[in-house]
Write a protein that holds these residues in place. Sequence first.
Motif, short mmCIF file in Angstrom:
data_model
loop_
_atom_site.label_atom_id
_atom_site.label_comp_id
_atom_site.label_asym_id
_atom_site.label_seq_id
_atom_site.Cartn_x
_atom_site.Cartn_y
_atom_site.Cartn_z
N LEU A 520 29.70 20.96 -9.27
CA LEU A 520 30.86 20.10 -9.06
C LEU A 520 32.11 20.93 -8.79
CD1 LEU A 520 31.98 17.22 -8.98
CD2 LEU A 520 32.44 17.39 -11.42
N LEU A 521 32.25 22.00 -9.56
CA LEU A 521 33.41 22.87 -9.34
C LEU A 521 33.38 23.45 -7.92
CD1 LEU A 521 35.92 24.20 -10.56
CD2 LEU A 521 34.47 26.08 -11.33
N GLY A 522 32.18 23.85 -7.51
CA GLY A 522 32.02 24.37 -6.15
C GLY A 522 32.39 23.32 -5.11
N ALA A 523 31.94 22.09 -5.35
CA ALA A 523 32.23 21.00 -4.42
C ALA A 523 33.73 20.73 -4.35
CB ALA A 523 31.48 19.74 -4.85
N CYS A 524 34.38 20.84 -5.49
CA CYS A 524 35.83 20.65 -5.52
C CYS A 524 36.52 21.75 -4.71
CB CYS A 524 36.35 20.69 -6.95
SG CYS A 524 35.79 19.31 -7.94
N GLY A 525 35.97 22.98 -4.84
CA GLY A 525 36.52 24.08 -4.07
C GLY A 525 36.45 23.79 -2.58
N ALA A 526 35.32 23.19 -2.17
CA ALA A 526 35.13 22.90 -0.75
C ALA A 526 36.07 21.80 -0.25
CB ALA A 526 33.68 22.52 -0.49
N CYS A 527 36.33 20.80 -1.10
CA CYS A 527 37.15 19.70 -0.61
C CYS A 527 38.58 19.75 -1.16
CB CYS A 527 36.50 18.35 -0.91
SG CYS A 527 36.54 17.87 -2.63
N GLY A 528 38.83 20.70 -2.05
CA GLY A 528 40.19 20.93 -2.50
C GLY A 528 40.70 19.94 -3.55
N ASP A 529 39.79 19.30 -4.27
CA ASP A 529 40.24 18.34 -5.29
C ASP A 529 40.50 19.09 -6.60
OD1 ASP A 529 40.26 16.39 -7.41
OD2 ASP A 529 39.47 14.96 -5.95
N LEU A 530 41.76 19.28 -6.90
CA LEU A 530 42.14 20.10 -8.04
C LEU A 530 41.91 19.39 -9.37
CD1 LEU A 530 43.12 22.89 -8.32
CD2 LEU A 530 45.47 22.12 -8.17
N LYS A 531 42.12 18.06 -9.36
CA LYS A 531 42.02 17.31 -10.63
C LYS A 531 40.60 17.37 -11.19
CE LYS A 531 45.59 13.91 -11.31
NZ LYS A 531 46.17 12.78 -10.59
N VAL A 532 39.64 17.03 -10.34
CA VAL A 532 38.25 17.05 -10.78
C VAL A 532 37.82 18.48 -11.08
CG1 VAL A 532 35.88 16.40 -10.19
CG2 VAL A 532 37.76 14.97 -9.43
N ALA A 533 38.37 19.44 -10.31
CA ALA A 533 38.04 20.84 -10.52
C ALA A 533 38.42 21.27 -11.94
CB ALA A 533 38.75 21.72 -9.50
N GLU A 534 39.58 20.83 -12.39
CA GLU A 534 40.00 21.20 -13.75
C GLU A 534 39.08 20.62 -14.79
OE1 GLU A 534 44.02 19.89 -13.42
OE2 GLU A 534 44.80 21.93 -13.10
N VAL A 535 38.65 19.37 -14.55
CA VAL A 535 37.70 18.74 -15.47
C VAL A 535 36.40 19.55 -15.52
CG1 VAL A 535 36.29 16.68 -15.92
CG2 VAL A 535 38.62 16.42 -15.04
N ALA A 536 35.91 19.89 -14.33
CA ALA A 536 34.65 20.63 -14.24
C ALA A 536 34.77 21.99 -14.92
CB ALA A 536 34.23 20.79 -12.78
N ALA A 537 35.87 22.70 -14.63
CA ALA A 537 36.06 24.03 -15.19
C ALA A 537 36.09 23.97 -16.71
CB ALA A 537 37.36 24.64 -14.65
N ALA A 538 36.83 22.98 -17.24
CA ALA A 538 36.91 22.84 -18.70
C ALA A 538 35.53 22.58 -19.28
CB ALA A 538 37.86 21.69 -19.04
N LYS A 539 34.76 21.76 -18.58
CA LYS A 539 33.43 21.40 -19.06
C LYS A 539 32.50 22.63 -19.09
CE LYS A 539 31.17 17.84 -20.44
NZ LYS A 539 31.62 16.93 -21.50
N ILE A 540 32.60 23.44 -18.03
CA ILE A 540 31.74 24.63 -17.96
C ILE A 540 32.06 25.58 -19.11
CG2 ILE A 540 31.10 26.66 -16.59
CD1 ILE A 540 31.93 24.96 -14.10
N ILE A 541 33.36 25.78 -19.35
CA ILE A 541 33.75 26.70 -20.41
C ILE A 541 33.36 26.13 -21.77
CG2 ILE A 541 35.75 27.76 -21.55
CD1 ILE A 541 36.91 28.05 -18.65
N GLU A 542 33.45 24.80 -21.88
CA GLU A 542 33.04 24.14 -23.13
C GLU A 542 31.55 24.36 -23.38
OE1 GLU A 542 33.73 19.87 -23.18
OE2 GLU A 542 31.94 19.68 -24.44
N LEU A 543 30.77 24.25 -22.31
CA LEU A 543 29.32 24.31 -22.47
C LEU A 543 28.77 25.74 -22.52
CD1 LEU A 543 28.33 21.47 -20.00
CD2 LEU A 543 27.97 21.42 -22.47
N GLU A 544 29.37 26.60 -21.70
CA GLU A 544 28.78 27.93 -21.55
C GLU A 544 29.69 29.06 -22.00
OE1 GLU A 544 27.71 28.07 -17.41
OE2 GLU A 544 25.87 26.96 -17.79
#
Length: 598
Positions: A520-544
Amino acid sequence: MQRSLLKGTKKSLLRQPQQLHSFLSKNIIRNYAFGRSDGAKDVTPWTNLISVLARCSSSSEMALFEASRMRKLGIKPNSYTLVCMIRASTNLGWIFYGQQLHCYIIHSGFICNVFVSTAIISFYSKFELFDNAHNLFVEILHPNVVSWNSLVSGYVHGGQPHKALALVRELDRSDLRPDSFTFSASLVACVQLGLLKLGRSIHSKILKIGLEWNVVVGNCLIDMYGKCGSTDEAIQVFDETIDKDTVTWNSVVGATARNGRFEEALKLLLQMPAPDTISYNEVLNGIAQLGHIEDAVRFLEEMPSPSSSSWNCIISGYINRNRLPEALGLFAKMHLKDIEMDQFTYSSILRGIAGLSALTWGTLIHCRTIKTGLNTCSVVGSALIDMYSKCGQVDKAESIFGVLPRKNLVCWNAMISGYAHNGNANQVMRLFEQLVTASDLQPDGITFLSVLQACGQDEGLSHLGTHYLESMIREYGMDPMPEHCSCMIRLLGQRGEVWKAEWLIHELGYGSCGLVWRALLGACGACGDLKVAEVAAAKIIELEGDNELVYVLLSNMYASHGRWSDVSALRELMRKRGFRKEAGFSWIEVENVVSTLN
DNA sequence: ATATGTGAGT
């Protein structure tokens, strides 16, 4: 006396004294038949003779020969004769002969005999002609458990576990009782699908019926637990098993070794009454895949009577670690030592070659497989298709696919994913449609992965992604894997629908799977959606936990939005965490090593 | 009479 008996005997039979002995005893039956006054007109002695000859594949041709002699005398086969004849044509792989036999059986009305029709089902199943097998099955008025089991095990053997399990569920609703054969086939299906939970529930059913004392069922249970990653449960079943045979031991050795518990595996190997090559190979394979491969090489040198498979374990161990040069070295050593190379030797090597797109080597190996005649078997065929398509030679892959005499799902998948790999989305869809409509096979998760990939490659197809995902779930009853989910996320991202992607993650139950959030973070990078990107990034750091790549991706996104303060804040954070940009690594370096070897 | 289990390919 002996001379006259041996007249007209196959030369191959005369080479083996044991076979000669059995041949003579079979002739005694024949003499008995003709010694009777009415013998020539009686079907029973003929049937006895054919039955004995049909028992092993070396004499199956003679069984059919005797059957034709019988027919020439005007004697009609009975149901038992026909069963034996079907078995003989199965042994010989004479598909056309078997189909003609089927016609005769329909014509003469023997199709109503459940033994005969069941024998035909297992004949078709063995050759993966599932449409024929299934059509016949539904026409049987009163199928017995064996009829069901034949089809179930046929599907399992043919790599169609979903169909097998669907049949078992149907059998459960009928008034017939599943037996040990049904359960062992179901457990194998669980292994193929990696369904530990279903395996457990089948286990409890087995306990309820009291079938756990059956050796084969017990062995399947051990194997199922081992292959589904539950070593402890495998060991527990093993400990509770009273009747242990070689397969029981090998299964538990495999269960431990496969899951990296080498000390226990070796201990079991020592305890085992009569370890065979498979026992050693189980340990060897475990070490080669999960342990230090140098240990595996040493194990190979020390083990008694290593087989081709033993060597294959090491080769695939190297390939799985991207060490093609060493794999090729071992390949050369096999050649030098005159150790037979089988389909798996070639398919492993080809897999390694495909990973590096080393076309020169690929062509060389292709030639070798032609020399040994293995190029037309489905295992090597699919590896060749994969290799050529990963080297960008789709037309070569196509021509191999086109002439493969018997294509199983793996072959289809190799070709379909080959098209997907080369961005040939329309061909993916064309072949997928062909698979669904014009073959006996059913797509699996890997097929759908290519289809979803293709949808993401072509704008005209991208709206179909959701459709295929739904069809996969609803029509085929499959659970999408994280890979499917990631693929859909990329596709939705391309359509600028990352919010849908975020919703999909939860919908498919992958809310706590780091892999899909990274997609999802990668997909956000491709389409430039920063809001969802932040959600995804937070989730990845939370999980991993902390992940350098996440910081880099996010910082790049801030940069492209011109949010430089966020960029520098992030860089500062990275410095504090001790991250540093790593030097690049290219496969060309590895290719150079290969070229030197070449 | 007909059907089952251990290695291994996309």
